[in-house]
Design an enzyme around this catalytic site. Structure first.
Site, PDB file in Angstrom:
ATOM      1  N   ASP A  18       0.833  -1.206   0.000  1.00  0.00           N
ATOM      2  CA  ASP A  18       0.000   0.000   0.000  1.00  0.00           C
ATOM      3  C   ASP A  18       0.869   1.258   0.000  1.00  0.00           C
ATOM      4  O   ASP A  18       1.987   1.240   0.510  1.00  0.00           O
ATOM      5  CB  ASP A  18      -0.917  -0.029   1.242  1.00  0.00           C
ATOM      6  CG  ASP A  18      -2.087   0.930   1.104  1.00  0.00           C
ATOM      7  OD1 ASP A  18      -2.322   1.440  -0.012  1.00  0.00           O
ATOM      8  OD2 ASP A  18      -2.768   1.169   2.115  1.00  0.00           O
ATOM      9  N   ASN A  20       1.436   3.383  -2.857  1.00  0.00           N
ATOM     10  CA  ASN A  20       2.083   3.800  -4.119  1.00  0.00           C
ATOM     11  C   ASN A  20       1.648   5.217  -4.511  1.00  0.00           C
ATOM     12  O   ASN A  20       2.461   6.038  -4.925  1.00  0.00           O
ATOM     13  CB  ASN A  20       1.696   2.854  -5.268  1.00  0.00           C
ATOM     14  CG  ASN A  20       2.284   1.471  -5.111  1.00  0.00           C
ATOM     15  OD1 ASN A  20       3.100   1.243  -4.237  1.00  0.00           O
ATOM     16  ND2 ASN A  20       1.852   0.540  -5.952  1.00  0.00           N
ATOM     17  N   GLY A  21       0.331   5.445  -4.390  1.00  0.00           N
ATOM     18  CA  GLY A  21      -0.212   6.751  -4.790  1.00  0.00           C
ATOM     19  C   GLY A  21       0.328   7.867  -3.911  1.00  0.00           C
ATOM     20  O   GLY A  21       0.762   8.918  -4.411  1.00  0.00           O
ATOM     21  N   ARG A  22       0.333   7.630  -2.601  1.00  0.00           N
ATOM     22  CA  ARG A  22       0.813   8.671  -1.672  1.00  0.00           C
ATOM     23  C   ARG A  22       2.299   8.939  -1.866  1.00  0.00           C
ATOM     24  O   ARG A  22       2.755  10.069  -1.788  1.00  0.00           O
ATOM     25  CB  ARG A  22       0.521   8.266  -0.217  1.00  0.00           C
ATOM     26  CG  ARG A  22      -0.893   8.634   0.209  1.00  0.00           C
ATOM     27  CD  ARG A  22      -1.305   7.908   1.445  1.00  0.00           C
ATOM     28  NE  ARG A  22      -1.580   6.510   1.151  1.00  0.00           N
ATOM     29  CZ  ARG A  22      -1.647   5.555   2.052  1.00  0.00           C
ATOM     30  NH1 ARG A  22      -1.425   5.843   3.317  1.00  0.00           N
ATOM     31  NH2 ARG A  22      -1.943   4.325   1.702  1.00  0.00           N
ATOM     32  N   HIS A  35       3.170   3.361  -8.837  1.00  0.00           N
ATOM     33  CA  HIS A  35       2.996   1.930  -9.145  1.00  0.00           C
ATOM     34  C   HIS A  35       4.247   1.386  -9.849  1.00  0.00           C
ATOM     35  O   HIS A  35       4.658   0.257  -9.616  1.00  0.00           O
ATOM     36  CB  HIS A  35       1.758   1.714 -10.018  1.00  0.00           C
ATOM     37  CG  HIS A  35       0.470   2.105  -9.336  1.00  0.00           C
ATOM     38  ND1 HIS A  35       0.162   1.709  -8.063  1.00  0.00           N
ATOM     39  CD2 HIS A  35      -0.593   2.848  -9.764  1.00  0.00           C
ATOM     40  CE1 HIS A  35      -1.035   2.189  -7.721  1.00  0.00           C
ATOM     41  NE2 HIS A  35      -1.506   2.886  -8.742  1.00  0.00           N
ATOM     42  N   SER A  63      -6.891  -5.486  -6.162  1.00  0.00           N
ATOM     43  CA  SER A  63      -8.109  -5.978  -5.494  1.00  0.00           C
ATOM     44  C   SER A  63      -9.301  -5.865  -6.439  1.00  0.00           C
ATOM     45  O   SER A  63      -9.252  -5.134  -7.432  1.00  0.00           O
ATOM     46  CB  SER A  63      -8.373  -5.169  -4.220  1.00  0.00           C
ATOM     47  OG  SER A  63      -8.847  -3.881  -4.570  1.00  0.00           O
ATOM     48  N   ASN A  66     -10.253  -2.417  -6.891  1.00  0.00           N
ATOM     49  CA  ASN A  66      -9.378  -1.586  -7.733  1.00  0.00           C
ATOM     50  C   ASN A  66      -9.931  -1.386  -9.149  1.00  0.00           C
ATOM     51  O   ASN A  66      -9.558  -0.420  -9.826  1.00  0.00           O
ATOM     52  CB  ASN A  66      -7.965  -2.173  -7.815  1.00  0.00           C
ATOM     53  CG  ASN A  66      -7.151  -2.024  -6.548  1.00  0.00           C
ATOM     54  OD1 ASN A  66      -6.197  -2.763  -6.313  1.00  0.00           O
ATOM     55  ND2 ASN A  66      -7.500  -1.067  -5.687  1.00  0.00           N
ATOM     56  N   ARG A  69     -11.191   2.116  -9.905  1.00  0.00           N
ATOM     57  CA  ARG A  69     -10.324   3.292 -10.052  1.00  0.00           C
ATOM     58  C   ARG A  69     -10.463   3.865 -11.465  1.00  0.00           C
ATOM     59  O   ARG A  69     -10.981   3.182 -12.366  1.00  0.00           O
ATOM     60  CB  ARG A  69      -8.872   2.894  -9.785  1.00  0.00           C
ATOM     61  CG  ARG A  69      -8.659   2.544  -8.326  1.00  0.00           C
ATOM     62  CD  ARG A  69      -7.199   2.447  -7.971  1.00  0.00           C
ATOM     63  NE  ARG A  69      -7.078   2.226  -6.543  1.00  0.00           N
ATOM     64  CZ  ARG A  69      -5.954   2.303  -5.856  1.00  0.00           C
ATOM     65  NH1 ARG A  69      -4.834   2.583  -6.475  1.00  0.00           N
ATOM     66  NH2 ARG A  69      -5.933   2.094  -4.558  1.00  0.00           N
ATOM     67  N   ARG A 186       1.678  -5.017   6.138  1.00  0.00           N
ATOM     68  CA  ARG A 186       1.034  -3.961   5.355  1.00  0.00           C
ATOM     69  C   ARG A 186       1.874  -2.689   5.456  1.00  0.00           C
ATOM     70  O   ARG A 186       2.218  -2.258   6.558  1.00  0.00           O
ATOM     71  CB  ARG A 186      -0.380  -3.665   5.846  1.00  0.00           C
ATOM     72  CG  ARG A 186      -1.059  -2.605   4.962  1.00  0.00           C
ATOM     73  CD  ARG A 186      -2.483  -2.332   5.336  1.00  0.00           C
ATOM     74  NE  ARG A 186      -3.109  -1.488   4.314  1.00  0.00           N
ATOM     75  CZ  ARG A 186      -4.357  -1.560   3.904  1.00  0.00           C
ATOM     76  NH1 ARG A 186      -5.158  -2.454   4.440  1.00  0.00           N
ATOM     77  NH2 ARG A 186      -4.830  -0.758   2.979  1.00  0.00           N
ATOM     78  N   GLU A 205       0.616 -13.598  12.187  1.00  0.00           N
ATOM     79  CA  GLU A 205       1.113 -12.402  12.866  1.00  0.00           C
ATOM     80  C   GLU A 205       0.998 -11.255  11.870  1.00  0.00           C
ATOM     81  O   GLU A 205       1.296 -11.420  10.685  1.00  0.00           O
ATOM     82  CB  GLU A 205       2.594 -12.584  13.250  1.00  0.00           C
ATOM     83  CG  GLU A 205       2.831 -13.638  14.294  1.00  0.00           C
ATOM     84  CD  GLU A 205       2.228 -13.269  15.644  1.00  0.00           C
ATOM     85  OE1 GLU A 205       2.180 -12.071  15.969  1.00  0.00           O
ATOM     86  OE2 GLU A 205       1.800 -14.193  16.361  1.00  0.00           O
TER      87      GLU A 205
END
Ligand code: FPP
Length: 244
Positions: A18, A20-22, A35, A63, A66, A69, A186, A205
């Site tokens: 998670d 990539n965009g930010r 990406h 996902s 996705n 988008r 994540r 975990e």
């Protein structure tokens, strides 16, 4: 690498890639560049996982949600996947990596689907690590499809209701024959599971870390493995029972 106990490496690591965009936004770049850099991280982490002795690496690459988008972003992601499959096939074969996929891959554009199956076939002899790309994947959808498969078997008289066990259910999931994830990572500081391997991660975990996926390094990955090794997995038992 010294910090890793080679006898306690998680067999299956699953990653929600998670941020990539930010990351792109923070660099003043278009989202697709995030990406693109994310695809470089995929290659680096695959290499690190294989080297440290992970047997299964599963990456949440696309996902079901996705698909909603903007068209240029989904098309860009499909293009990156295509480039990845073409450019990394030989390296995967050389390194003993077997490609696998889970999700509703029938929704992928025809040329991507074809290339994916060709690459899966070409890498099928890989015996060092299985790299699974979750594509057009949603865990609830996977669970519902498993329920539908089993209902059909009941309807056709192949199984009775009381024969529905965890093992039977697992054999109807896309992850059939794969071990459950031991560790789920994540990136990007989000503390959510987002419909990823819900059944399979019952005893995993979890590690949630701050860096965005494009800035996630091999060292950070190894730190996650070291952190995992410090945790005591009890599977519902008490400490004395698992340490006997
Ligand atoms: C999440 O970042 C990432 C994705 C939706 C796609 C992951 C794709 C790649 C890493 C590249 C291509 C994959 C392969 C296997 C070559 P986001 O866009 O949701 O980030 P944001 O939350 O910051 O917007």
């Amino acid at each position: 690498m010294d910090q890793i106990d080679k006898t306690k490496v998680p067999r299956h690591v699953a990653i929600i890639m998670d941020g990539n965009g930010r990351w792109a936004q923070s660099q003043g770049l278009p989202r697709l560049e995030g990406h693109r850099q994310g695809a470089v991280t995929v290659e680096n982490i695959t290499e690190a996982a294989r080297t440290v002795g992970v047997s299964y690496l599963t990456l949440y690459a696309f996902s079901q949600e996705n698909w909603n988008r903007p068209d240029d972003e989904t098309a860009g992601l499909m293009q990156l996947l295509t480039e990845f499959l073409i450019s990394k096939k030989e390296k995967m074969i050389k390194n003993g990596i077997r490609l696998h996929t889970i999700g509703r891959t029938e929704r992928l554009p025809e040329p991507v689907k074809e290339l994916l199956w060709q690459t899966i076939e070409a890498t099928s002899a890989g015996d060092k690590m299985t790299l699974t790309l979750a594509l057009s994947y949603g865990s609830r959808d996977e669970i519902l499809r498993a329920v539908q498969k089993i209902s059909q078997q009941v309807k056709e008289g192949q199984v009775s209701g009381d024969q529905i066990s965890e093992e039977l259910f697992e054999s109807a999931l896309d992850t059939e024959k794969m071990p459950d994830p031991d560790l789920v990572i994540r990136t990007s500081g989000e503390n959510r599971v987002s419909n990823f391997l819900l059944w399979q991660s019952a005893y995993a975990e979890y590690i949630f870390i701050e860096p965005n996926w494009p800035e996630f390094t091999e060292d950070m990955f190894l730190n996650c493995i070291a952190e995992y090794q410090k945790r005591e997995r009890r599977f519902g038992l008490i400490s004395e029972q698992v340490n006997d």
